[in-house]
Design an enzyme around this catalytic site. Sequence first.
Site, PDB file in Angstrom:
ATOM      1  N   THR A  13       0.804  -1.224   0.000  1.00  0.00           N
ATOM      2  CA  THR A  13       0.000   0.000   0.000  1.00  0.00           C
ATOM      3  C   THR A  13       0.834   1.268   0.000  1.00  0.00           C
ATOM      4  OG1 THR A  13      -1.793  -1.103   1.167  1.00  0.00           O
ATOM      5  CG2 THR A  13      -1.702   1.277   1.387  1.00  0.00           C
ATOM      6  N   SER A  59       1.337  -7.554  -1.340  1.00  0.00           N
ATOM      7  CA  SER A  59       1.979  -8.685  -0.665  1.00  0.00           C
ATOM      8  C   SER A  59       1.068  -9.908  -0.595  1.00  0.00           C
ATOM      9  CB  SER A  59       2.483  -8.294   0.721  1.00  0.00           C
ATOM     10  OG  SER A  59       1.440  -8.133   1.631  1.00  0.00           O
ATOM     11  N   SER A  60      -0.234  -9.732  -0.873  1.00  0.00           N
ATOM     12  CA  SER A  60      -1.117 -10.900  -0.962  1.00  0.00           C
ATOM     13  C   SER A  60      -0.759 -11.757  -2.173  1.00  0.00           C
ATOM     14  CB  SER A  60      -2.576 -10.460  -1.066  1.00  0.00           C
ATOM     15  OG  SER A  60      -2.926  -9.754   0.088  1.00  0.00           O
ATOM     16  N   THR A  90       1.589  -4.886   3.942  1.00  0.00           N
ATOM     17  CA  THR A  90       1.384  -5.342   5.323  1.00  0.00           C
ATOM     18  C   THR A  90       0.744  -6.729   5.396  1.00  0.00           C
ATOM     19  OG1 THR A  90      -0.791  -4.270   5.485  1.00  0.00           O
ATOM     20  CG2 THR A  90       1.136  -2.989   6.196  1.00  0.00           C
ATOM     21  N   ASP A  91      -0.007  -7.130   4.349  1.00  0.00           N
ATOM     22  CA  ASP A  91      -0.797  -8.368   4.467  1.00  0.00           C
ATOM     23  C   ASP A  91       0.067  -9.583   4.812  1.00  0.00           C
ATOM     24  OD1 ASP A  91      -3.108  -7.000   3.962  1.00  0.00           O
ATOM     25  OD2 ASP A  91      -3.295  -7.630   1.868  1.00  0.00           O
ATOM     26  N   THR A 161       3.018 -10.410  13.999  1.00  0.00           N
ATOM     27  CA  THR A 161       1.819 -10.862  13.283  1.00  0.00           C
ATOM     28  C   THR A 161       0.945  -9.641  12.988  1.00  0.00           C
ATOM     29  OG1 THR A 161       0.069 -12.528  13.329  1.00  0.00           O
ATOM     30  CG2 THR A 161       0.476 -11.404  15.399  1.00  0.00           C
ATOM     31  N   THR A 273      -0.589 -22.456  19.315  1.00  0.00           N
ATOM     32  CA  THR A 273      -1.901 -22.125  19.877  1.00  0.00           C
ATOM     33  C   THR A 273      -2.668 -21.184  18.943  1.00  0.00           C
ATOM     34  OG1 THR A 273      -3.120 -21.092  21.684  1.00  0.00           O
ATOM     35  CG2 THR A 273      -0.904 -20.246  21.297  1.00  0.00           C
TER      36      THR A 273
HETATM   37  N1  ASP Z   1      -2.756  -5.452   0.288  1.00  0.00           N
HETATM   38  C1  ASP Z   1      -1.656  -4.597   0.760  1.00  0.00           C
HETATM   39  C2  ASP Z   1      -0.399  -5.430   0.748  1.00  0.00           C
HETATM   40  O1  ASP Z   1      -0.201  -6.225   1.605  1.00  0.00           O
HETATM   41  C3  ASP Z   1      -1.957  -4.088   2.115  1.00  0.00           C
HETATM   42  C4  ASP Z   1      -0.911  -3.158   2.685  1.00  0.00           C
HETATM   43  O2  ASP Z   1       0.187  -3.012   2.205  1.00  0.00           O
HETATM   44  O3  ASP Z   1      -1.216  -2.536   3.727  1.00  0.00           O
HETATM   45  O4  ASP Z   1       0.412  -5.308  -0.115  1.00  0.00           O
END
Ligand code: ASP
Length: 338
Positions: A13, A59-60, A90-91, A161, A273
Amino acid sequence: MKPKLLLLHVGGTIGMRPSDRGYSPCPGFLSQQIERTPEFHHPEMPTFELIETSPLLDSSNMTPSDWLPIAETIQEHYHDFDGFVVVHGTDTMAFTASALPLMLRGLRKPVILTGSQIPLCEIRNDARENLITAMLIAGYHRVPEVCIYFNGKLFRGCRSTKVSAHRFDAFDSPNYPLLGVAGTSIEINESMLLPSLESNQALQVQRLTTPNIGTLRLFPGITAPVVEHFLNQPLEGLVLEAFGSGNIPSNNRPLLDLLRQAYDRGVVVVAVTQCGHGKVSFASYETGQAMAEVGVLCGYDMTVEAALTKLFYLHSLGLDKQQIREMVGQNLVGELTR
Ligand code: ASP
């Protein structure tokens, strides 16, 4: 002499641009934004070079094969820079941050992953602060490990995480203290860092193969046929997200038998867990002992991300199943506490 940083932009993002299909990566766009933002060129900032991978990825869309160019770029430029900032979505950032410490053996310089919930191009964003502070930490602080910096907090990468899809406070390190806090000043929690490496050994990159690894989350009423399907070939390793302190329905004999058969076929099953916090301890309950009896390994307080990437790593080393099973519960890079 000002410290010199390498910014490695792999996507996310932070550098995205709005489009009619939502935010998407755009080559050159982040460097344009950085160029136009005076704070990045403030005299107190480290000097930096930016390398952008191609294609930039949400990153997805990343797979373990996308972790290797990150590790190799750091290795290639290791002696030219004082620290590294990996600009990442972030994903799946916590997966990359869990894999890199295993892949970068002999690391003695900071590798800080960061990103944001809102792109740098938007008027209200968390990108500017995250990136600037990550750069200051990588440049001016002795943090010789892979970390995530996000929203004022520095986390050990392999303990982190993602905990929120929309809050700026998007990451947590549920079972390990923060490595640092950025408030009015940047405070590093020195006693929590990995010990400095003695030798001056060269940085080695461990390639990961792509074994068939999976995760499975237990839930009340999970049936043996569902689990059987999952455990079937070609599965080689499984992270089993168990209840509480590592418990399984011990009154479900068919389920336990399937796990035992998987063990006999050489599948490495490690329990973590499914609670946000805490560790696996099979001895606490009869429902936990049942796990140990069918050959499930204790993952202690590893996150799912750490356990999964560790299975990738161990299966990449050319070890036999017994050696892999012995190493699952060992602390390799600060990813678990027994
Ligand atoms: N979908 C984005 C990614 O992981 C989300 C982000 O960067 O916050 O690339």
